[in-house]
Design an enzyme around this catalytic site. Structure first.
Site, PDB file in Angstrom:
ATOM      1  N   LYS A   9       0.830  -1.201   0.000  1.00 46.52           N
ATOM      2  CA  LYS A   9       0.000   0.000   0.000  1.00 46.52           C
ATOM      3  C   LYS A   9       0.874   1.266   0.000  1.00 46.52           C
ATOM      4  O   LYS A   9       2.093   1.185   0.214  1.00 46.52           O
ATOM      5  CB  LYS A   9      -0.904  -0.029   1.234  1.00 46.52           C
ATOM      6  CG  LYS A   9      -1.992  -1.122   1.201  1.00 46.52           C
ATOM      7  CD  LYS A   9      -2.786  -1.063   2.515  1.00 46.52           C
ATOM      8  CE  LYS A   9      -3.996  -1.953   2.497  1.00 46.52           C
ATOM      9  NZ  LYS A   9      -4.779  -1.807   3.753  1.00 46.52           N
ATOM     10  N   TYR A  49     -12.272  -2.030  -3.061  1.00 44.92           N
ATOM     11  CA  TYR A  49     -12.781  -2.050  -1.690  1.00 44.92           C
ATOM     12  C   TYR A  49     -14.314  -2.010  -1.619  1.00 44.92           C
ATOM     13  O   TYR A  49     -14.872  -1.570  -0.612  1.00 44.92           O
ATOM     14  CB  TYR A  49     -12.182  -0.900  -0.889  1.00 44.92           C
ATOM     15  CG  TYR A  49     -10.781  -1.184  -0.368  1.00 44.92           C
ATOM     16  CD1 TYR A  49     -10.499  -2.338   0.369  1.00 44.92           C
ATOM     17  CD2 TYR A  49      -9.736  -0.289  -0.604  1.00 44.92           C
ATOM     18  CE1 TYR A  49      -9.216  -2.589   0.846  1.00 44.92           C
ATOM     19  CE2 TYR A  49      -8.446  -0.533  -0.119  1.00 44.92           C
ATOM     20  CZ  TYR A  49      -8.203  -1.691   0.596  1.00 44.92           C
ATOM     21  OH  TYR A  49      -6.934  -1.941   1.085  1.00 44.92           O
ATOM     22  N   PHE A  57     -15.123   3.975   7.823  1.00 47.71           N
ATOM     23  CA  PHE A  57     -13.743   4.223   7.403  1.00 47.71           C
ATOM     24  C   PHE A  57     -13.560   4.193   5.874  1.00 47.71           C
ATOM     25  O   PHE A  57     -12.450   4.349   5.371  1.00 47.71           O
ATOM     26  CB  PHE A  57     -12.789   3.230   8.076  1.00 47.71           C
ATOM     27  CG  PHE A  57     -13.050   1.778   7.735  1.00 47.71           C
ATOM     28  CD1 PHE A  57     -12.510   1.198   6.591  1.00 47.71           C
ATOM     29  CD2 PHE A  57     -13.826   0.979   8.572  1.00 47.71           C
ATOM     30  CE1 PHE A  57     -12.740  -0.135   6.284  1.00 47.71           C
ATOM     31  CE2 PHE A  57     -14.062  -0.356   8.275  1.00 47.71           C
ATOM     32  CZ  PHE A  57     -13.521  -0.916   7.118  1.00 47.71           C
ATOM     33  N   ARG A  85      -2.008 -14.490   3.666  1.00 45.74           N
ATOM     34  CA  ARG A  85      -2.763 -13.802   4.735  1.00 45.74           C
ATOM     35  C   ARG A  85      -2.035 -13.969   6.078  1.00 45.74           C
ATOM     36  O   ARG A  85      -1.945 -13.031   6.869  1.00 45.74           O
ATOM     37  CB  ARG A  85      -4.183 -14.366   4.853  1.00 45.74           C
ATOM     38  CG  ARG A  85      -5.154 -13.885   3.807  1.00 45.74           C
ATOM     39  CD  ARG A  85      -5.525 -12.422   3.934  1.00 45.74           C
ATOM     40  NE  ARG A  85      -6.418 -12.122   5.034  1.00 45.74           N
ATOM     41  CZ  ARG A  85      -7.058 -10.962   5.185  1.00 45.74           C
ATOM     42  NH1 ARG A  85      -6.885  -9.978   4.300  1.00 45.74           N
ATOM     43  NH2 ARG A  85      -7.833 -10.746   6.205  1.00 45.74           N
ATOM     44  N   THR A  91      -5.446  -7.412  10.714  1.00 46.83           N
ATOM     45  CA  THR A  91      -5.742  -6.121  10.081  1.00 46.83           C
ATOM     46  C   THR A  91      -5.166  -4.948  10.876  1.00 46.83           C
ATOM     47  O   THR A  91      -4.579  -4.029  10.309  1.00 46.83           O
ATOM     48  CB  THR A  91      -7.273  -5.940   9.940  1.00 46.83           C
ATOM     49  OG1 THR A  91      -7.783  -7.042   9.188  1.00 46.83           O
ATOM     50  CG2 THR A  91      -7.620  -4.645   9.237  1.00 46.83           C
ATOM     51  N   ASN A 112      -1.520   0.063   7.320  1.00 49.19           N
ATOM     52  CA  ASN A 112      -1.074  -1.294   7.639  1.00 49.19           C
ATOM     53  C   ASN A 112      -0.279  -1.981   6.525  1.00 49.19           C
ATOM     54  O   ASN A 112      -0.225  -3.192   6.430  1.00 49.19           O
ATOM     55  CB  ASN A 112      -2.246  -2.147   8.142  1.00 49.19           C
ATOM     56  CG  ASN A 112      -3.356  -2.266   7.114  1.00 49.19           C
ATOM     57  OD1 ASN A 112      -3.222  -1.770   6.007  1.00 49.19           O
ATOM     58  ND2 ASN A 112      -4.428  -2.936   7.475  1.00 49.19           N
ATOM     59  N   HIS A 115      -1.915  -5.165   1.528  1.00 51.48           N
ATOM     60  CA  HIS A 115      -3.241  -5.773   1.367  1.00 51.48           C
ATOM     61  C   HIS A 115      -3.022  -7.185   0.826  1.00 51.48           C
ATOM     62  O   HIS A 115      -2.147  -7.393  -0.006  1.00 51.48           O
ATOM     63  CB  HIS A 115      -4.083  -4.988   0.361  1.00 51.48           C
ATOM     64  CG  HIS A 115      -5.269  -5.767  -0.116  1.00 51.48           C
ATOM     65  ND1 HIS A 115      -6.474  -5.766   0.556  1.00 51.48           N
ATOM     66  CD2 HIS A 115      -5.414  -6.636  -1.157  1.00 51.48           C
ATOM     67  CE1 HIS A 115      -7.314  -6.583  -0.065  1.00 51.48           C
ATOM     68  NE2 HIS A 115      -6.691  -7.125  -1.107  1.00 51.48           N
ATOM     69  N   GLU A 126      -9.772  -9.674  -7.325  1.00 51.18           N
ATOM     70  CA  GLU A 126      -8.766  -8.622  -7.200  1.00 51.18           C
ATOM     71  C   GLU A 126      -7.696  -8.731  -8.292  1.00 51.18           C
ATOM     72  O   GLU A 126      -7.253  -7.727  -8.846  1.00 51.18           O
ATOM     73  CB  GLU A 126      -8.161  -8.657  -5.791  1.00 51.18           C
ATOM     74  CG  GLU A 126      -9.182  -8.236  -4.734  1.00 51.18           C
ATOM     75  CD  GLU A 126      -8.773  -8.568  -3.303  1.00 51.18           C
ATOM     76  OE1 GLU A 126      -7.622  -8.964  -3.071  1.00 51.18           O
ATOM     77  OE2 GLU A 126      -9.633  -8.439  -2.407  1.00 51.18           O
TER      78      GLU A 126
HETATM   79  P1  IDP Z   1      -7.735  -6.605   5.671  1.00 52.07           P
HETATM   80  O1  IDP Z   1      -6.901  -5.596   4.923  1.00 52.07           O
HETATM   81  O2  IDP Z   1      -6.964  -7.245   6.785  1.00 52.07           O
HETATM   82  O3  IDP Z   1      -8.389  -7.624   4.762  1.00 52.07           O
HETATM   83  P2  IDP Z   1     -10.353  -5.375   5.925  1.00 52.07           P
HETATM   84  O4  IDP Z   1     -11.286  -5.589   7.052  1.00 52.07           O
HETATM   85  O5  IDP Z   1     -10.687  -6.001   4.604  1.00 52.07           O
HETATM   86  O6  IDP Z   1      -8.903  -5.800   6.407  1.00 52.07           O
HETATM   87  O7  IDP Z   1     -10.229  -3.801   5.736  1.00 52.07           O
HETATM   88  C1  IDP Z   1      -9.580  -3.258   4.604  1.00 52.07           C
HETATM   89  C2  IDP Z   1      -8.662  -2.146   5.048  1.00 52.07           C
HETATM   90  O8  IDP Z   1      -9.442  -1.086   5.565  1.00 52.07           O
HETATM   91  C3  IDP Z   1      -7.705  -2.517   6.172  1.00 52.07           C
HETATM   92  O9  IDP Z   1      -6.528  -3.133   5.711  1.00 52.07           O
HETATM   93  C4  IDP Z   1      -7.425  -1.182   6.817  1.00 52.07           C
HETATM   94  O10 IDP Z   1      -6.417  -0.468   6.106  1.00 52.07           O
HETATM   95  C5  IDP Z   1      -8.749  -0.452   6.641  1.00 52.07           C
HETATM   96  N1  IDP Z   1      -9.576  -0.573   7.831  1.00 52.07           N
HETATM   97  C6  IDP Z   1     -10.280  -1.646   8.241  1.00 52.07           C
HETATM   98  N2  IDP Z   1     -10.949  -1.404   9.388  1.00 52.07           N
HETATM   99  C7  IDP Z   1     -10.653  -0.128   9.704  1.00 52.07           C
HETATM  100  C8  IDP Z   1     -11.037   0.737  10.779  1.00 52.07           C
HETATM  101  O11 IDP Z   1     -11.790   0.362  11.686  1.00 52.07           O
HETATM  102  N3  IDP Z   1     -10.506   2.005  10.751  1.00 52.07           N
HETATM  103  C9  IDP Z   1      -9.673   2.449   9.767  1.00 52.07           C
HETATM  104  N4  IDP Z   1      -9.304   1.677   8.742  1.00 52.07           N
HETATM  105  C10 IDP Z   1      -9.781   0.408   8.702  1.00 52.07           C
HETATM  106 MG    MG Z   2      -9.874  -7.421   3.370  1.00 52.12          MG
END
Ligand code: IDP
Ligand code: MG
Length: 149
Positions: A9, A49, A57, A85, A91, A112, A115, A126
């Protein structure tokens, strides 16, 4: 054999972690079969997304993912989807285990680093967003000969 989707990212690129991520992928024995750097358009980010549309968010996430270049990869290997994963970690980096990419380099859920596709269905979806057929290179690595027939 599965093919999965992994993306460094914008924060990962800004923090010079592209090489680190690629190193981990190579060291684990995964095969990179497609890779590109790109700056996501808003509509591509929305498509990527889509499952998060409407969440609080979502807009922040779109701003973040379109804020700078990303590096997208297609990775092939045995059980590659769940394996990658696991390499990525939880996450929220503050909960991610040490040894995972997020657990070693992150502290904020909104930054983070990577992805990764979370299922066969999302990997296919994707990969289709980021790559076309001619982007994929078919080859084998020497050590794979005894793993995959
Ligand atoms: P993942 O990336 O581990 O699959 P997802 O739940 O699919 O997690 O969420 C996608 C992305 O959205 C996350 O990687 C993170 O960057 C962002 N995200 C998820 N939950 C939150 C939140 O509660 N606050 C801010 N950003 C979030
Ligand atoms: Mg995800």
């Amino acid at each position: 054999m599965e093919t999965t989707f992994l993306m460094v990212k914008p924060d990962g690129v800004q923090r010079d972690l592209i090489g680190e991520v690629i190193s981990r992928v190579e060291e684990r024995g995964l095969r990179i079969v497609a890779m590109k750097m790109l700056h996501l358009e808003r509509n591509t980010a929305e498509e990527h997304y889509a499952e998060h549309e409407g969440k609080d968010f979502y807009e922040t996430l779109l701003d973040y993912i379109t804020s700078g270049p990303v590096v997208a990869m297609a990775l092939k290997g045995n059980k590659a989807i769940s394996l990658v994963r696991d390499m990525v970690g939880d996450t929220d980096p503050k909960d991610a285990s040490p040894g995972t990419i997020r657990g070693d380099f992150g502290i904020d859920i909104g930054r983070n680093i990577v992805h990764a596709a979370d299922s066969e269905e999302s990997a296919e979806r994707e990969l289709d967003i980021f790559f076309e057929g001619s982007d994929f290179v078919d080859y084998r690595k020497v050590e794979e000969d005894w793993i995959y027939e």
